[in-house]
Design an enzyme around this catalytic site. Structure first.
Site, PDB file in Angstrom:
ATOM      1  N   SER A 202      14.049  34.041-108.805  1.00 48.83           N
ATOM      2  CA  SER A 202      13.148  34.665-109.761  1.00 48.83           C
ATOM      3  C   SER A 202      11.815  34.871-109.275  1.00 48.83           C
ATOM      4  CB  SER A 202      13.675  33.938-110.977  1.00 48.83           C
ATOM      5  OG  SER A 202      13.049  35.029-112.119  1.00 48.83           O
TER       6      SER A 202
ATOM      7  N   ASP B 141      21.918  41.620-113.902  1.00 49.00           N
ATOM      8  CA  ASP B 141      20.626  40.715-113.994  1.00 49.00           C
ATOM      9  C   ASP B 141      19.669  41.627-115.007  1.00 49.00           C
ATOM     10  OD1 ASP B 141      18.271  39.131-113.862  1.00 49.00           O
ATOM     11  OD2 ASP B 141      18.570  38.754-111.935  1.00 49.00           O
TER      12      ASP B 141
ATOM     13  N   HIS C 196      21.436  37.083-114.306  1.00 50.50           N
ATOM     14  CA  HIS C 196      20.284  36.448-113.635  1.00 50.50           C
ATOM     15  C   HIS C 196      20.624  34.744-113.503  1.00 50.50           C
ATOM     16  CE1 HIS C 196      16.029  36.101-112.813  1.00 50.50           C
ATOM     17  NE2 HIS C 196      15.842  35.134-113.477  1.00 50.50           N
TER      18      HIS C 196
END
Length: 711
Positions: free
Chosen positions: A563, A648, A683
């Site tokens: 991330s 995501d 995600h």
């Protein structure tokens, strides 16, 4: 016969070399997909950026799907020789997990609640028992049944009405973190007909047992911006909008105080907080602003007796302080100090009990748990005896108790749940994580905390663990991990999964770089906005320290982040590609400028205080100077493995997809650049405790294959 022996010998050597799986030989005739270039000019502040792969932003377009599938096919072919090893790693990691495990029960409102897993099953079973742990088990939710037929499943926990009859819970079947809120009658097992779409998945009960408050998300940006009230038995279409957060840099949420006296609506941005409170007795009361938002003023509130306790940075208390005020006079001028601000101690959280206040602090990077009595007769810290541990209070729902429940683990020590009597100071280990599948001994692993000097002279702490048999001679493979954003601190914690690397000779290092809060709030402030590059240079300087100190060499150094940590990976391989043999970037945030200019993308507007607003030229120029996608120029990149999820909602799939295409186009070296897009995940990756291990096995196989460790 003398002429045959050398031939047999050469044949044997060739066979052995094939068994060693020379990856270059195995993959030399496999060509990566070539992404078509369709140049789009993106202009801002008189500056033009040319994006050749902007077309990938079009979700569900057949051309985009085709490209992602070709990338996945290329990845499968390039890693075909490691598939058996991946399976072995998966089974090895799975074998360390106690499959029929259960959490430590906690008591709430007359029931004992716990979660358990069953052998061979991916998902938890949520249970409770009435009055006593010797009572009959009541299965509240069996996620294994609920997940049947779904490629992805996630339940957002649940909350139970005060009369213990109805549970509210959220379910996400897509991995976009858009939960459908449902209700279940726990006495009959019946699902109530109400379905509330596009929520955060959690509801808060008032004390009348029929009214709930919940957060709803914006359909496009997924920002939680509305608080609604729902009354059981009525149509969700008639739900009352109680509050709407119109400032696009804020998100909103709702909770009930531990005292069960107040419902609280919170609005937060990176730098500013605001709360509203109303009686929890029913859903008929109007909310009152606790303290109106003032830019730069952060605070959070907890309730005890007739007093609110406030954790705040008021009056430039960078590391926060504790204040209090009465229920009736809540505005800023009425706050009085309880615990003063300290330059060397970060005040992170508080837990309130009938007789005790428990304060979670961080000093010199280390967790501290401070226990005081309200009457002032007791004030002490729980003792911890090393520098690579994690300790924090856990489920402390009961108010009238002398028992503090906290968790403890270290890099070499499995997690324990401990009940601590705050009066007698006696402790009881309620559960210690079991490590199966071998003769695990924590004394086989060496832990260290070292300090690397950054280029500006700042000392950066690094937590390290390795097997005692691993030689520290500059030749050991080392995986360096970091995150470094949002003030999120990566504490040194235990991992059974990581043993698969440590037992094969890897050293594992966590770099506590600026951008996190490991060394206090200033550590965060020095790694954000126009100081963001400190995050990247800290990581690089830690890498150089680990090499110069003889832990590893560039030929054996690997880096990993996900991330915002994926942004970190992208930045460091642009700035110092020669330092690393391989890099893993999971769901990486790499197209910083384009994303932060698009306020329709989830989370963008709420992140201006973290990265800056590129609509302002100074932030635009600074972002562009480090954005991995914008700085992917011709150079010899290390081996790279990038993963993402098609659904995501935080880092859209097209960021890593575009980045990979550009990296390949600009790579002047011969190292592998691999990309895998999970078409069913978001995600957080795959759902289910074992499916997620398969993704980690892919990561580890990538690293171990580069080290020619294949068993």
């Amino acid at each position: 016969m003398k002429t045959i022996a050398p031939i047999l010998f050469l044949t044997l050597i060739f066979a052995l070399s094939c068994n060693q799986k020379d990856t270059r030989a195995l993959t030399k005739n496999i060509n990566p997909p070539i992404a078509e270039k369709k140049s789009v000019n993106l202009e801002m502040h008189g500056d033009i950026r040319v994006d050749d792969y902007f077309w990938m932003n079009e979700r569900d377009h057949p051309e985009v799907i085709d490209y992602l599938e070709r990338e996945n096919d290329y990845y499968d072919k390039m890693t075909a020789h490691t598939k058996a090893f991946q399976k072995d790693l998966f089974e090895e990691m799975k074998g360390r997990i106690k499959e029929d495990d259960a959490s430590v029960p906690f008591k709430n409102n007359g029931y004992w609640y716990y979660t358990r897993y069953e052998t061979g099953k991916d998902y938890p079973v949520f249970c409770r028992k009435k009055d006593s742990l010797s009572g009959d088990e009541i299965v509240v939710f069996d996620n294994n049944i609920m997940a049947e037929g779904q490629s992805y499943f996630n339940q957002a926990g649940y909350t139970v009405s005060e009369d213990n009859r109805i549970a509210a819970f959220g379910v996400d079947l897509v991995s976009r973190r858009k939960y459908t809120l449902r209700f279940k009658n726990l006495e009959t097992g019946e699902l109530l007909p109400e379905k509330i779409e596009n929520t955060t998945g959690r509801a808060v009960w008032t004390n009348d047992n029929k009214t709930v408050y919940y957060s709803r998300k914006d359909e496009e940006t997924l920002r939680s911006n509305q608080i609604y009230k729902h009354v059981l038995g009525t149509s969700p279409e008639k739900d009352e909008l109680v509050f709407q957060e119109d400032d696009e840099t804020f998100f909103s949420y709702v909770y009930k105080t531990k005292s069960k006296k107040f419902i609280v609506i919170g609005s937060s941005s990176t730098l500013t907080s605001e709360f509203q409170v109303a009686s929890a007795e029913s859903g008929e009361h109007k909310f009152k602003v606790f303290q109106k938002r003032t830019r730069g003023l952060e605070y959070s509130i907890a309730h005890y007796e007739d007093t609110f306790y406030i954790l705040t940075n008021k009056d430039k208390a960078t590391n926060f302080k504790l204040m209090k005020t009465s229920e009736t006079e809540t505005s800023l001028e009425n706050w009085t100090e309880v615990i003063a601000h300290r330059d060397d101690v970060l005040l992170e959280d508080i837990d309130i009990f009938k007789d005790f206040l428990v304060v979670s602090e961080r000093a010199n990077g280390l967790n501290k748990i401070r226990i005081t009595r309200w009457d002032g007769e007791v004030d002490y810290y729980l003792p911890f005896d090393n520098e690579t541990y994690t300790a924090y209070p856990t489920s402390n729902i009961e108010f009238d108790t002398e028992t503090l429940r906290y968790a403890y683990n270290a890099l070499n020590t499995p997690s324990s749940i401990i009940d601590f009597n705050m009066t007698t100071k006696e402790k009881e280990v309620k559960k210690e994580q079991e490590v199966l599948g071998g003769n695990f001994d924590k004394d086989n692993y060496i832990m260290e905390r070292v300090w690397a000097t950054a280029r500006d002279g700042v000392k950066v702490p690094v937590s390290i663990i390795y097997h005692k048999n691993t030689p520290i001679n500059g030749e050991a493979p080392l995986l360096q991990y970091a995150y470094g954003s949002y003030g999120s601190t990566i504490d040194p914690s235990f991992s059974t999964i990581r043993l698969s690397l440590l037992d094969r000779g890897f050293i594992y290092a966590i770099a506590h770089i600026r951008g996190g809060e490991y060394l206090g709030r200033t550590w965060y402030e020095d790694g954000k906005l126009l100081k963001k590059k400190n995050t990247f240079t800290d990581f690089i300087d830690v890498s150089k320290y680990l090499v110069s100190s003889g832990y590893t060499s560039s030929e054996h150094l690997y880096a990993s982040g996900g991330s915002a940590g994926g942004l970190l990976m992208g930045a460091v391989i642009n700035m110092a590609p020669e330092l690393y043999n391989g890099v893993i970037a999971a769901v990486p945030f790499v197209d910083v400028v384009t994303t932060m200019l698009d306020d329709t993308i989830p989370l963008t507007t709420g992140e201006y205080d973290e990265w800056g607003n590129p609509n302002e030229k100074s932030y635009y120029d600074y972002m562009k100077s480090y954005s991995p996608y914008d700085n992917a120029f011709a150079k010899a990149y290390p081996n790279i493995f990038v993963t993402t999820g098609y659904h995501d909602s935080q880092v859209q799939y097209w960021e890593p997809a575009k980045w990979i295409a550009k990296l390949r186009d600009n790579n002047t070296g011969k190292n592998k650049i691999l990309f895998h897009c999970n078409m069913d995940a978001g995600h957080g990756g795959a759902s289910g405790r074992f499916e997620a291990l398969k993704e980690i096995a892919e990561d580890y196989a990538f690293l171990l294959d580069l080290e020619k460790i294949r068993k």
